[in-house]
Design an enzyme around this catalytic site. Structure first.
Site, short mmCIF file in Angstrom:
data_model
loop_
_atom_site.label_atom_id
_atom_site.label_comp_id
_atom_site.label_asym_id
_atom_site.label_seq_id
_atom_site.Cartn_x
_atom_site.Cartn_y
_atom_site.Cartn_z
N LYS A 261 0.85 -1.19 0.00
CA LYS A 261 0.00 0.00 0.00
C LYS A 261 0.89 1.24 0.00
O LYS A 261 1.71 1.42 0.89
CB LYS A 261 -0.90 0.02 1.24
CG LYS A 261 -1.59 1.36 1.51
CD LYS A 261 -2.46 1.36 2.78
CE LYS A 261 -2.99 2.77 3.10
NZ LYS A 261 -3.83 2.80 4.33
N LYS A 273 -9.80 13.20 8.21
CA LYS A 273 -9.26 12.85 9.52
C LYS A 273 -9.17 14.09 10.40
O LYS A 273 -9.04 15.20 9.88
CB LYS A 273 -7.84 12.28 9.35
CG LYS A 273 -7.76 10.89 8.80
CD LYS A 273 -6.31 10.41 8.74
CE LYS A 273 -6.23 9.01 8.14
NZ LYS A 273 -6.87 7.98 8.97
N ASP A 284 1.92 6.60 5.35
CA ASP A 284 0.89 5.64 4.96
C ASP A 284 1.29 4.89 3.67
O ASP A 284 0.49 4.16 3.10
CB ASP A 284 -0.45 6.37 4.78
CG ASP A 284 -1.64 5.45 5.01
OD1 ASP A 284 -1.47 4.41 5.66
OD2 ASP A 284 -2.74 5.79 4.53
N ASP A 343 -11.96 7.31 3.98
CA ASP A 343 -10.74 7.08 4.76
C ASP A 343 -10.37 5.60 4.80
O ASP A 343 -9.28 5.25 5.24
CB ASP A 343 -10.93 7.64 6.18
CG ASP A 343 -9.61 7.83 6.91
OD1 ASP A 343 -8.55 7.75 6.25
OD2 ASP A 343 -9.64 8.05 8.14
N GLU A 345 -9.26 3.78 2.50
CA GLU A 345 -8.79 3.86 1.11
C GLU A 345 -7.73 2.82 0.77
O GLU A 345 -7.58 2.45 -0.39
CB GLU A 345 -8.25 5.27 0.84
CG GLU A 345 -6.78 5.52 1.21
CD GLU A 345 -6.48 5.39 2.69
OE1 GLU A 345 -7.44 5.47 3.49
OE2 GLU A 345 -5.32 5.18 3.05
N ARG A 347 -7.50 -0.34 1.33
CA ARG A 347 -8.07 -1.57 0.77
C ARG A 347 -8.51 -1.37 -0.67
O ARG A 347 -8.50 -2.31 -1.46
CB ARG A 347 -9.22 -2.04 1.68
CG ARG A 347 -10.36 -1.07 1.78
CD ARG A 347 -11.25 -1.32 3.01
NE ARG A 347 -10.65 -0.84 4.25
CZ ARG A 347 -11.23 -0.92 5.45
NH1 ARG A 347 -12.41 -1.47 5.57
NH2 ARG A 347 -10.60 -0.46 6.51
N1 BES Z 1 -3.93 4.79 7.02
C1 BES Z 1 -5.04 4.55 7.87
C2 BES Z 1 -4.72 3.60 9.01
C3 BES Z 1 -3.69 4.06 10.02
C4 BES Z 1 -4.09 4.70 11.17
C5 BES Z 1 -2.35 3.83 9.82
C6 BES Z 1 -3.14 5.10 12.10
C7 BES Z 1 -1.41 4.24 10.74
C8 BES Z 1 -1.81 4.87 11.89
C9 BES Z 1 -6.19 3.97 7.06
O1 BES Z 1 -6.27 4.40 5.75
C10 BES Z 1 -7.45 4.41 7.73
O2 BES Z 1 -7.71 5.57 7.75
N2 BES Z 1 -8.20 3.46 8.25
C11 BES Z 1 -9.43 3.75 8.92
C12 BES Z 1 -10.47 2.76 8.49
C13 BES Z 1 -11.86 3.10 8.92
C14 BES Z 1 -12.35 4.35 8.21
C15 BES Z 1 -12.77 1.94 8.62
C16 BES Z 1 -9.16 3.65 10.42
O3 BES Z 1 -8.38 2.81 10.84
O4 BES Z 1 -9.70 4.47 11.16
ZN ZN Z 2 -4.52 4.99 4.87
MN MN Z 3 -7.36 6.22 5.56
#
Ligand code: BES
Ligand code: ZN
Ligand code: MN
Length: 498
Positions: A261, A273, A284, A343, A345, A347
């Site tokens: 990713k 966010k 990321d 967010d 994204e 996946r």
């Molecule tokens: N890149 C983030 C996940 C992340 C969070 C990585 C903190 C490193 C530190 C990912 O894209 C994300 O935002 N995931 C969301 C998913 C949710 C919207 C279902 C999350 O984990 O809040």
């Molecule tokens: Zn992300």
């Molecule tokens: Mn995200």
């Protein structure tokens, strides 16, 4: 960067000398001889300071005989896991103010001496390109670390392999540390082209090519960004062999495939966010950084294996052209996806790349890495990455490699398609939705989404969100980008070489 050199075992005439000491044992070998020459000064100092040789314990004796400084470095118990590399890392930390030192490694085998060098080299990493002024103690001072060993030739052979891995780790760390204004998808792709001179085949796909292929989910993530997306395919054909002549270029047979990713910045998109901590989202793209570092390592040590690395590079931004919650897009696999949270994204990026990898290369298996969910940090913290897989065999191998190099992974559950957790991503109006119905089991739900695009290929997903970046120095990693997964997958790949 510290240069590691191996030389014949003999006490140097002067300078800074490091003597590793086993836990709970008296001085032996060269250290014992020096102690005798110095009239027992070392052993008396050990007793006075209650120095027991515990891992990480240090005792400095300045102006000992002809030496500016003698460092007794605790080497811990002889059977402690990863003892040599951790010793190397601890020595580098202790020597912060020196520019040159020699380590007596007569208690270690030739390969272990190389491991000391690897730990030292990895721990000495600094990212200094944006500092125009520097306080003296912020500078990396240590330039040369000489390892004195009984068999310098044999250590050198082991070192060449270890060094290739270190180069891969450091490349990944550089990519992950770069700020997102510098490292956007096109710039990342350009940096992977440096791998061509290591003998890798590198293909870069731009916006138009990705549109033609029909990468609808990947493109939907990037569509609010002012930058173009990229996909990079890196091929290391160390088993079937490279061929310069395109017409007869060999096709790898059931290669090992690694997918990363690469979200160069994740604002969350329209599902924005919160401001606090958003700067972390420059890393990321750590999954893609790790895959790039891994390919560098495999090529650098000329691994006898066919391995393909694929990375999906995008920037997730909010704008008038960005994807809206509720939008439905069509993936490369042909499945339609209802995007309920922009967010979620990562996946979406991986779905298209995993499906493409599987279609084009018929992999023996696929391993993907991604900073995919905050929920994996809630579950596992910063000790283990989560591993999700449809293959017990794959998981077992990854767990063993992780323990061996200190990049640990913990298996999490995964349901079969149509069962259990998988049902949570059924959409009311499309084939699948990109989030579950609540906050429950967020990391597993994300893995279930990926599984819908792997088409039965043996596959493992490493959620490295808690491991890609460290806020403190630990083991062989200075704080910052860890390149988690490069050493793990390098070790794992060795199990498939002949
Ligand atoms: N890149 C983030 C996940 C992340 C969070 C990585 C903190 C490193 C530190 C990912 O894209 C994300 O935002 N995931 C969301 C998913 C949710 C919207 C279902 C999350 O984990 O809040
Ligand atoms: Zn992300
Ligand atoms: Mn995200």
């Amino acid at each position: 960067m510290v240069e590691i050199v191996f030389a014949k075992l003999a006490l140097p005439k002067n300078g800074v000398l490091v003597l590793p000491v086993d836990e709970g044992l008296p001085l032996v070998g060269q250290a014992a001889e020096l102690d005798e020459t110095l009239g027992g000064a070392l052993s008396r100092a050990m007793e006075a300071a209650e120095f027991k040789g515990k891992a990480g314990q240090n005792l400095n004796i300045y102006n000992a005989g002809p030496y500016k400084r003698v460092l007794l470095a605790g080497a811990g118990k002889q059977d402690a896991p990863r003892r040599a590399e951790l010793l190397g890392a601890a020595i580098v930390t202790a020597l912060a103010t020196e520019s040159e030192a020699a380590i007596v490694t007569d208690g270690f085998k030739a390969e272990q001496a190389a491991e000391i060098g690897l730990g030292a080299r990895l721990r000495a990493y600094r990212f200094e390109k944006y500092r125009t002024t520097q306080k003296p103690d912020e500078k990396a001072k240590l330039k040369i670390l000489k390892l004195l060993t009984a068999e310098p030739k044999a250590s050198d052979v082991a070192w060449k392999i270890a060094e290739a891995v270190a180069v891969g780790v450091d490349f990944a760390r550089d990519l992950v540390t770069e700020p997102a204004n510098v490292l956007y998808p096109a710039e990342f792709a350009e940096r992977t082209e440096a791998l061509k001179k290591l003998g890798l085949k590198v293909e870069v796909f731009g916006q138009r090519e990705l549109e033609k292929l029909g990468f609808g989910t990947l493109l939907s993530v990037n569509q609010g960004s002012a930058h173009e997306p990229r996909m990079v395919v890196m091929q290391w054909l160390g088993a079937s062999g490279h061929d310069e002549n395109k017409k007869t270029a060999k096709k790898p047979k059931n290669p090992l495939v690694f997918v990363g990713k690469g979200v160069t910045f994740d604002t969350g998109g329209i599902s924005l966010k919160p401001a606090a901590g958003m700067e972390d989202m420059k890393w990321d793209m750590a999954g893609a950084g790790t895959v790039t570092g891994l390919m560098t390592a495999l090529a650098g040590r000329k691994a006898k294996v066919d391995a393909i690395g694929l990375i999906g590079l995008v920037e997730n931004m909010p704008s008038g052209s960005a994807t809206r919650p509720g939008d439905v897009v069509k993936s490369y696999a042909g499945k339609t996806v209802e995007i309920l949270n922009t967010d979620a994204e990562g996946r979406l990026v991986l779905a298209d790349v995993l499906y493409y990898a599987q279609q084009r290369f018929s992999p023996k298996f696929m391993v993907n890495l991604a900073t995919l969910t905050g929920a994996i940090i809630v579950g596992l913290g910063h000790e283990y990455a989560g591993v999700f897989s449809n293959s017990d065999e794959l998981v077992n191998k990854l767990v063993v490699s992780g323990e061996a190099v200190g990049e640990k992974v913990w298996r999490m559950p995964l349901s079969k398609e149509g069962e259990g957790y998988d049902k949570d991503i059924d959409s009311a109006i499309a084939d699948v939705k990109n989030i579950g119905s609540g906050r429950a089991a967020g990391s597993i739900v994300a893995a279930q989404f990926l599984q819908r695009f792997v088409n039965g290929t043996p596959w493992a997903h490493l959620d490295i969100a808690g491991m890609a970046w460290s806020t403190k120095d630990t083991g062989v990693n200075p704080k910052g980008a860890t390149a988690f997964g490069v050493r793990l997958l390098d070790h794992f790949t060795r199990g498939f070489e002949d």
